[in-house]
Design a protein around this motif. Structure first.
Motif, PDB file in Angstrom:
ATOM      1  N   VAL A 168       0.850  -1.193   0.000  1.00 45.04           N
ATOM      2  CA  VAL A 168       0.000   0.000   0.000  1.00 45.04           C
ATOM      3  C   VAL A 168       0.882   1.239   0.000  1.00 45.04           C
ATOM      4  CG1 VAL A 168      -1.625   1.363   1.398  1.00 45.04           C
ATOM      5  CG2 VAL A 168      -1.946  -1.107   1.133  1.00 45.04           C
ATOM      6  N   ILE A 169       0.454   2.275  -0.725  1.00 42.77           N
ATOM      7  CA  ILE A 169       1.102   3.580  -0.674  1.00 42.77           C
ATOM      8  C   ILE A 169       0.010   4.636  -0.576  1.00 42.77           C
ATOM      9  CG2 ILE A 169       1.146   3.892  -3.177  1.00 42.77           C
ATOM     10  CD1 ILE A 169       3.728   5.129  -0.566  1.00 42.77           C
ATOM     11  N   GLY A 170       0.335   5.753   0.051  1.00 43.01           N
ATOM     12  CA  GLY A 170      -0.632   6.839   0.154  1.00 43.01           C
ATOM     13  C   GLY A 170       0.031   8.058   0.757  1.00 43.01           C
ATOM     14  N   SER A 171      -0.241   9.223   0.190  1.00 41.76           N
ATOM     15  CA  SER A 171       0.355  10.448   0.722  1.00 41.76           C
ATOM     16  C   SER A 171      -0.424  10.924   1.928  1.00 41.76           C
ATOM     17  CB  SER A 171       0.354  11.543  -0.351  1.00 41.76           C
ATOM     18  OG  SER A 171      -0.970  11.835  -0.759  1.00 41.76           O
ATOM     19  N   ASP A 172       0.268  11.579   2.844  1.00 44.25           N
ATOM     20  CA  ASP A 172      -0.352  12.203   4.022  1.00 44.25           C
ATOM     21  C   ASP A 172      -0.870  11.217   5.055  1.00 44.25           C
ATOM     22  OD1 ASP A 172       0.152  14.692   2.899  1.00 44.25           O
ATOM     23  OD2 ASP A 172      -1.803  14.821   1.962  1.00 44.25           O
ATOM     24  N   TRP A 173      -0.444   9.960   5.017  1.00 41.20           N
ATOM     25  CA  TRP A 173      -0.858   9.042   6.077  1.00 41.20           C
ATOM     26  C   TRP A 173      -0.225   9.468   7.398  1.00 41.20           C
ATOM     27  CZ3 TRP A 173      -3.363   4.086   6.597  1.00 41.20           C
ATOM     28  CH2 TRP A 173      -4.102   3.706   5.488  1.00 41.20           C
ATOM     29  N   THR A 174      -1.019   9.474   8.454  1.00 41.91           N
ATOM     30  CA  THR A 174      -0.537   9.832   9.789  1.00 41.91           C
ATOM     31  C   THR A 174      -0.948   8.731  10.764  1.00 41.91           C
ATOM     32  OG1 THR A 174      -2.554  11.001  10.452  1.00 41.91           O
ATOM     33  CG2 THR A 174      -0.896  12.273   9.230  1.00 41.91           C
ATOM     34  N   ARG A 201      12.822  16.947  14.117  1.00 41.78           N
ATOM     35  CA  ARG A 201      12.922  17.729  12.884  1.00 41.78           C
ATOM     36  C   ARG A 201      12.112  19.013  13.009  1.00 41.78           C
ATOM     37  NH1 ARG A 201      11.255  13.442   8.104  1.00 41.78           N
ATOM     38  NH2 ARG A 201      12.534  11.640   8.753  1.00 41.78           N
ATOM     39  N   PRO A 202      12.425  20.021  12.150  1.00 40.88           N
ATOM     40  CA  PRO A 202      11.545  21.193  12.065  1.00 40.88           C
ATOM     41  C   PRO A 202      10.190  20.793  11.481  1.00 40.88           C
ATOM     42  CG  PRO A 202      13.687  21.629  11.057  1.00 40.88           C
ATOM     43  CD  PRO A 202      13.623  20.155  11.304  1.00 40.88           C
ATOM     44  N   VAL A 203       9.220  21.669  11.683  1.00 38.82           N
ATOM     45  CA  VAL A 203       7.858  21.437  11.194  1.00 38.82           C
ATOM     46  C   VAL A 203       7.547  22.414  10.070  1.00 38.82           C
ATOM     47  CG1 VAL A 203       5.404  21.670  11.819  1.00 38.82           C
ATOM     48  CG2 VAL A 203       6.992  20.474  13.358  1.00 38.82           C
ATOM     49  N   ILE A 204       6.829  21.943   9.061  1.00 35.87           N
ATOM     50  CA  ILE A 204       6.290  22.817   8.026  1.00 35.87           C
ATOM     51  C   ILE A 204       4.818  22.443   7.845  1.00 35.87           C
ATOM     52  CG2 ILE A 204       6.903  21.294   6.127  1.00 35.87           C
ATOM     53  CD1 ILE A 204       6.767  25.148   6.101  1.00 35.87           C
ATOM     54  N   GLY A 205       3.999  23.425   7.517  1.00 32.87           N
ATOM     55  CA  GLY A 205       2.582  23.156   7.310  1.00 32.87           C
ATOM     56  C   GLY A 205       1.953  24.276   6.507  1.00 32.87           C
ATOM     57  N   SER A 206       1.074  23.919   5.601  1.00 29.46           N
ATOM     58  CA  SER A 206       0.427  24.936   4.769  1.00 29.46           C
ATOM     59  C   SER A 206      -0.759  25.548   5.502  1.00 29.46           C
ATOM     60  CB  SER A 206      -0.043  24.300   3.458  1.00 29.46           C
ATOM     61  OG  SER A 206      -0.974  23.262   3.714  1.00 29.46           O
ATOM     62  N   PRO A 249      15.063  17.185   5.769  1.00 28.51           N
ATOM     63  CA  PRO A 249      13.925  16.417   6.286  1.00 28.51           C
ATOM     64  C   PRO A 249      13.121  17.247   7.310  1.00 28.51           C
ATOM     65  CG  PRO A 249      15.929  15.100   6.349  1.00 28.51           C
ATOM     66  CD  PRO A 249      16.353  16.505   6.049  1.00 28.51           C
ATOM     67  N   VAL A 250      11.826  17.273   7.131  1.00 18.47           N
ATOM     68  CA  VAL A 250      10.928  17.996   8.043  1.00 18.47           C
ATOM     69  C   VAL A 250       9.712  17.108   8.304  1.00 18.47           C
ATOM     70  CG1 VAL A 250      11.637  20.286   7.216  1.00 18.47           C
ATOM     71  CG2 VAL A 250       9.683  19.128   6.144  1.00 18.47           C
ATOM     72  N   TRP A 251       8.900  17.537   9.305  1.00 19.61           N
ATOM     73  CA  TRP A 251       7.593  16.907   9.518  1.00 19.61           C
ATOM     74  C   TRP A 251       6.540  17.826   8.904  1.00 19.61           C
ATOM     75  CZ3 TRP A 251       8.206  12.162  10.412  1.00 19.61           C
ATOM     76  CH2 TRP A 251       9.150  11.665  11.320  1.00 19.61           C
ATOM     77  N   LEU A 252       5.796  17.307   7.939  1.00 21.02           N
ATOM     78  CA  LEU A 252       4.707  18.060   7.322  1.00 21.02           C
ATOM     79  C   LEU A 252       3.440  17.848   8.144  1.00 21.02           C
ATOM     80  CD1 LEU A 252       3.453  19.722   5.024  1.00 21.02           C
ATOM     81  CD2 LEU A 252       3.108  17.574   3.783  1.00 21.02           C
ATOM     82  N   ARG A 265       1.835  14.924  16.685  1.00 23.43           N
ATOM     83  CA  ARG A 265       2.483  13.684  16.253  1.00 23.43           C
ATOM     84  C   ARG A 265       1.514  12.792  15.488  1.00 23.43           C
ATOM     85  NH1 ARG A 265       1.940   9.358  19.733  1.00 23.43           N
ATOM     86  NH2 ARG A 265       4.024   8.575  19.292  1.00 23.43           N
ATOM     87  N   GLU A 266       0.211  12.908  15.775  1.00 23.79           N
ATOM     88  CA  GLU A 266      -0.780  12.165  14.993  1.00 23.79           C
ATOM     89  C   GLU A 266      -0.827  12.651  13.547  1.00 23.79           C
ATOM     90  OE1 GLU A 266      -4.778  10.770  16.796  1.00 23.79           O
ATOM     91  OE2 GLU A 266      -4.243  12.597  17.858  1.00 23.79           O
ATOM     92  N   CYS A 267      -0.557  13.946  13.374  1.00 24.43           N
ATOM     93  CA  CYS A 267      -0.721  14.564  12.056  1.00 24.43           C
ATOM     94  C   CYS A 267       0.567  14.589  11.243  1.00 24.43           C
ATOM     95  CB  CYS A 267      -1.225  16.003  12.222  1.00 24.43           C
ATOM     96  SG  CYS A 267      -2.840  16.134  13.037  1.00 24.43           S
ATOM     97  N   ALA A 268       1.696  14.200  11.846  1.00 21.94           N
ATOM     98  CA  ALA A 268       2.993  14.380  11.180  1.00 21.94           C
ATOM     99  C   ALA A 268       3.265  13.296  10.147  1.00 21.94           C
ATOM    100  CB  ALA A 268       4.102  14.372  12.223  1.00 21.94           C
ATOM    101  N   ARG A 269       3.808  13.734   9.011  1.00 24.09           N
ATOM    102  CA  ARG A 269       4.322  12.771   8.034  1.00 24.09           C
ATOM    103  C   ARG A 269       5.659  13.277   7.503  1.00 24.09           C
ATOM    104  NH1 ARG A 269       3.699  13.273   2.465  1.00 24.09           N
ATOM    105  NH2 ARG A 269       2.574  15.092   1.711  1.00 24.09           N
ATOM    106  N   SER A 270       6.496  12.344   7.106  1.00 22.24           N
ATOM    107  CA  SER A 270       7.844  12.681   6.658  1.00 22.24           C
ATOM    108  C   SER A 270       7.796  13.435   5.334  1.00 22.24           C
ATOM    109  CB  SER A 270       8.661  11.400   6.520  1.00 22.24           C
ATOM    110  OG  SER A 270       9.987  11.702   6.173  1.00 22.24           O
ATOM    111  N   TYR A 271       8.652  14.466   5.243  1.00 25.85           N
ATOM    112  CA  TYR A 271       8.645  15.320   4.050  1.00 25.85           C
ATOM    113  C   TYR A 271      10.019  15.971   3.934  1.00 25.85           C
ATOM    114  CZ  TYR A 271       6.297  18.330   0.588  1.00 25.85           C
ATOM    115  OH  TYR A 271       5.888  18.945  -0.561  1.00 25.85           O
ATOM    116  N   SER A 272      10.267  16.614   2.795  1.00 25.93           N
ATOM    117  CA  SER A 272      11.512  17.357   2.586  1.00 25.93           C
ATOM    118  C   SER A 272      11.167  18.756   2.095  1.00 25.93           C
ATOM    119  CB  SER A 272      12.381  16.630   1.566  1.00 25.93           C
ATOM    120  OG  SER A 272      13.617  17.293   1.384  1.00 25.93           O
TER     121      SER A 272
END
Length: 575
Positions: free
Chosen positions: A159-165, A359-364, A395-398, A411-418
Motif C-alpha cells: 500500500v502507498i498513500g500520501s499524508d498518512w498519519t 525535525r523542524p515542522v512545516i505546514g500549509s 527532512p521535516v515533519w509536514l 504527532r498524529e498529524c505528522a508525516r515525513s517530508y523534505s
C-alpha cells in the motif's frame, strides 16, 4: 455500480451465472449485517434442503467464531453478541459447537451429542469479523510491524498513500488487533511495482481499505509499527485513554487494568512503549470503565523496561476491582515539541520529536488557531505564525492545518517530508518576568517576595522596576492598587529599568504595587508582569517610641557590662 464480490441469496441458492468465478462458503452465512463479515449467523447443515438455521449464543463461543470468520475469508472475530443483528423466524440449530479454533469450516467441528430444544429470546448469535486478513504487516519484527499489504480483487499488493498519519494508521492497527499505531513511514524500493494507492481522507471517512484502494505503480511503500500488547482507548489522542492489555497473542481479548495494580513507574513504561512523553495524569475511570475483562495481577515495573509485559508481576491474582478503578492514563506530549533559535523558549522554529527523530515542522495555511504549541509549552497563546526559508531542502515533519484543527495531536498529524521552508512561532509569554524592589531613607532596599515592606510616614521611598536585557527600549508601568483606588505610573525603560520616586510617604500610598514591562518586537506588543509588593506606611511616633525602647535596652546592657567589669577589677585587687 458493479461490485467485485456479490453474494446473492435466492431461496438459499447462489446465482452461479453471476458468481461463476467466486467460491462461496455453502454452509454458513452472516445476514442483516453491514458487510460480508458481519451479521446474524445462520448454518445450513443439509445441502439437500434450502433451510438455514440460526445458532443459539449458548452453543457458540470464541473458538467457534474464529472458524466461521476464517471460513468466510474474513479477519478475526471482533464482536460476538446475541441479537446484535436481530432475531428472525429461522429455525434454531440444536447442538453445541465444540471447535478447537483451527478448523477450516464450522461443520468440520465436533458438536455435542445432546440437542437443545429451546433458545431464549435475544440469544441468536450476532457476529462481526474484522477484515484484517485482507490487510497485513509483513517484514517487520512481529506481526504488528512492517510493510502494509492489502488483498483486493484477489491481488495482494503493498500500500502507498500520501499524508498518512498515526490517525489513519490506527485503523489498520485496530483491524489487526495490534493496539495503537506508534509510527508511520515510507520505504523506497529499487523500482516501480503494482501497489494499492489509498488516500487517508477516504479512510477517515469510515470506508474500508478495499473501498479506498486504487491500482497504481510506485517504488514507495508504507510501513507501520503498532503496539501489539498495550493500547489506550477512548482518549483524545494516541497518548491518552483507558489502558488495555493483551497478554496472550493467541486470542483477541484485551483486559483493563485495575488502578490498585498500577503505579507511576508502570505508567512510565506504557508511555515509552507507545512512543509518548512522560505520564502526566494517572487516574481511575478518567476515560470510562469499558466492558473489557480485568487484568488480575499487580505490575511491578522498575520504570526502565521497554514494554509493560517485560515487567515482573505479582504471583497472586486479584479477583475483583472496585467500580471507577480502571486505569486512565495521559502521557504528555510537550517534551516532543519545542521552539528553538528565538530570543526565548517561547519563540523560534517549531521542532517536533517523532519516531525518535527531531525535525523542524512545516505546514500549509497555519493560522493562530492551529498554533496550540504555545499552550503545550506553557507559553500562553500564539501571537504570530510565519515561515523561514533555508538555503536547501532538509527532512521535516509536514503537518497540515486541517488535521490539527480536528483536535488531533501534532504527532498524529505528522508525516515525513523534505522542504527548505520551516514554521516559526512567537508566543505571548515571550518575556521574562520583571523584578520589583523598594528603597527608603529609613529601611534601605528590599526586593518583592510577596511580603510586606514598611516605610515611615513622611519619608522618601522609591520603587524600582527592572528586567533582564532581552530587547532594547520598552517602558515600565507601575500599577498601584488599594482597597478603594488604582493608579498607574509610566516611565520609559532606561538601561532596562525605571525608578518611581515618592517624596513623602502617606497612608494613601499603602497597598500593592507591581511592575508591568511593555515592549514592541516582532511587529507585536508584548507585556510581562512582576510579583506583587505589599507596602505599609507606619506612623513616625510609633517608630520613635520603638527607637527609644531600643536605646533604653542598649543603655541598660552597657551599664550591666560596666558593673561586671568593675566587680572583676575589685576582686583581683583584693586578691
Amino acid at each position: 455500480m458493479l461490485f467485485d464480490n456479490i453474494f446473492l441469496f435466492v431461496s438459499g441458492v447462489f446465482s452461479l451465472s453471476i458468481l461463476s468465478s467466486i467460491i462461496c462458503p455453502d454452509s454458513v452465512r452472516l445476514v442483516d449485517g453491514t458487510s460480508l463479515c458481519s451479521g446474524r449467523l445462520e448454518v445450513k447443515s443439509d445441502q439437500s434442503n434450502q433451510w438455514w438455521s440460526s445458532v443459539c449464543e449458548d452453543d457458540f463461543d470464541q473458538q467457534d467464531a474464529e472458524v466461521v470468520c476464517r471460513e468466510l475469508g474474513c479477519g478475526a472475530p471482533s464482536v460476538l453478541q446475541g441479537a446484535l443483528y436481530g432475531e428472525v423466524e429461522a429455525p434454531m440449530w440444536t447442538k453445541e459447537f465444540q471447535c478447537g479454533g483451527h478448523e477450516s469450516a464450522l461443520l468440520d467441528c465436533r458438536s455435542s451429542g445432546s440437542a437443545r430444544n429451546t433458545c431464549s429470546p435475544g440469544k441468536a448469535v450476532g457476529l462481526t469479523c474484522s477484515e484484517s486478513e485482507e490487510v497485513r504487516l509483513v517484514g517487520g519484527h512481529s506481526r504488528c510491524a512492517g510493510t502494509v499489504e492489502l488483498k483486493h480483487k484477489a491481488d495482494r499488493r503493498p500500500v502507498i498513500g500520501s499524508d498518512w498519519t498515526l490517525k489513519e494508521a490506527n485503523v489498520v492497527c485496530r483491524n489487526l488487533d495490534c493496539g495503537s499505531a506508534v509510527s508511520v513511514g515510507e520505504r523506497k524500493e529499487s523500482s516501480d511495482r503494482p501497489v494499492w494507492l489509498i488516500n487517508p481522507n477516504c479512510v477517515q471517512s469510515g470506508s474500508s481499505l478495499r473501498d479506498c484502494a486504487i491500482s497504481v505503480s510506485s517504488s514507495s511503500v508504507l510501513y507501520f509499527t503498532c503496539s501489539d500488547s498495550v493500547r489506550l482507548v477512548d482518549g483524545t489522542s494516541p497518548c491518552s485513554g483507558r489502558l488495555e492489555l493483551k497478554s496472550d497473542q493467541s486470542n483477541q481479548w484485551w483486559s483493563s487494568v485495575c488502578e490498585d495494580d498500577f503505579d507511576q513507574q508502570d505508567a512510565e513504561v506504557v508511555c515509552r512503549e507507545l512512543d509518548c512523553g512522560a505520564p502526566s495524569v494517572l487516574q481511575g475511570a478518567l476515560y470510562g470503565e469499558g466492558e473489557a475483562p480485568m487484568w488480575t495481577k499487580e505490575f511491578q515495573c522498575g520504570g526502565h523496561e521497554s514494554a509493560l509485559l517485560d515487567c515482573r508481576s505479582s504471583g497472586s491474582a486479584r479477583n475483583t476491582c472496585s467500580p471507577g478503578k480502571a486505569v486512565g492514563l495521559t502521557c504528555s506530549e510537550s517534551e516532543e515539541v519545542r521552539l528553538v533559535g528565538g530570543h526565548s523558549r517561547c519563540a523560534g522554529t517549531v521542532e517536533l520529536k517523532h519516531k525518535a527523530d527531531r525535525r523542524p515542522v512545516i505546514g500549509s495555511d497555519w493560522t493562530l488557531k492551529e498554533a496550540n504549541v504555545c499552550r503545550n509549552l506553557d507559553c500562553g497563546s500564539a501571537v504570530s505564525v510565519g515561515k523561514r526559508k533555508e538555503s536547501s531542502d532538509r527532512p521535516v515533519w509536514l503537518i497540515n492545518y486541517y488535521c490539527v484543527r480536528s483536535g488531533s495531536s501534532l504527532r498524529e498529524c505528522a508525516r515525513s517530508y523534505s522542504s527548505s521552508s520551516i514554521l516559526t512561532l512567537t508566543c505571548s509569554d515571550l518575556l521574562v518576568r520583571p523584578n520589583i524592589s523598594v528603597s527608603s531613607s529609613t529601611y534601605g532596599v528590599s526586593e518583592a517576595q510577596q511580603q510586606e515592606f514598611r516605610v515611615l510616614r513622611g519619608s522618601t521611598f522609591t520603587i524600582s522596576c527592572s528586567i533582564q536585557p532581552q530587547y532594547p527600549g520598552g517602558s515600565f508601568q507601575l500599577t498601584f492598587t488599594s482597597s478603594n483606588t488604582t493608579h498607574n505610573y509610566t516611565q520609559p525603560a532606561v538601561n532596562h529599568s525605571a525608578h518611581f520616586l515618592f517624596p513623602a510617604a502617606e497612608p494613601a500610598h499603602q497597598g500593592n504595587y507591581s511592575c508591568v514591562y511593555h515592549v514592541y518586537v516582532f511587529s507585536h506588543n508584548f507585556s510581562s508582569e512582576s510579583r506583587l509588593l505589599s507596602l505599609t506606611v507606619s506612623d513616625p511616633s510609633v517608630h520613635h517610641h520603638f527607637i527609644r525602647v531600643v536605646l533604653l535596652l542598649l543603655t541598660l546592657l552597657l551599664v550591666n557590662t560596666a558593673l561586671c567589669c568593675c566587680c572583676k577589677v575589685l576582686t583581683l585587687s583584693v586578691v
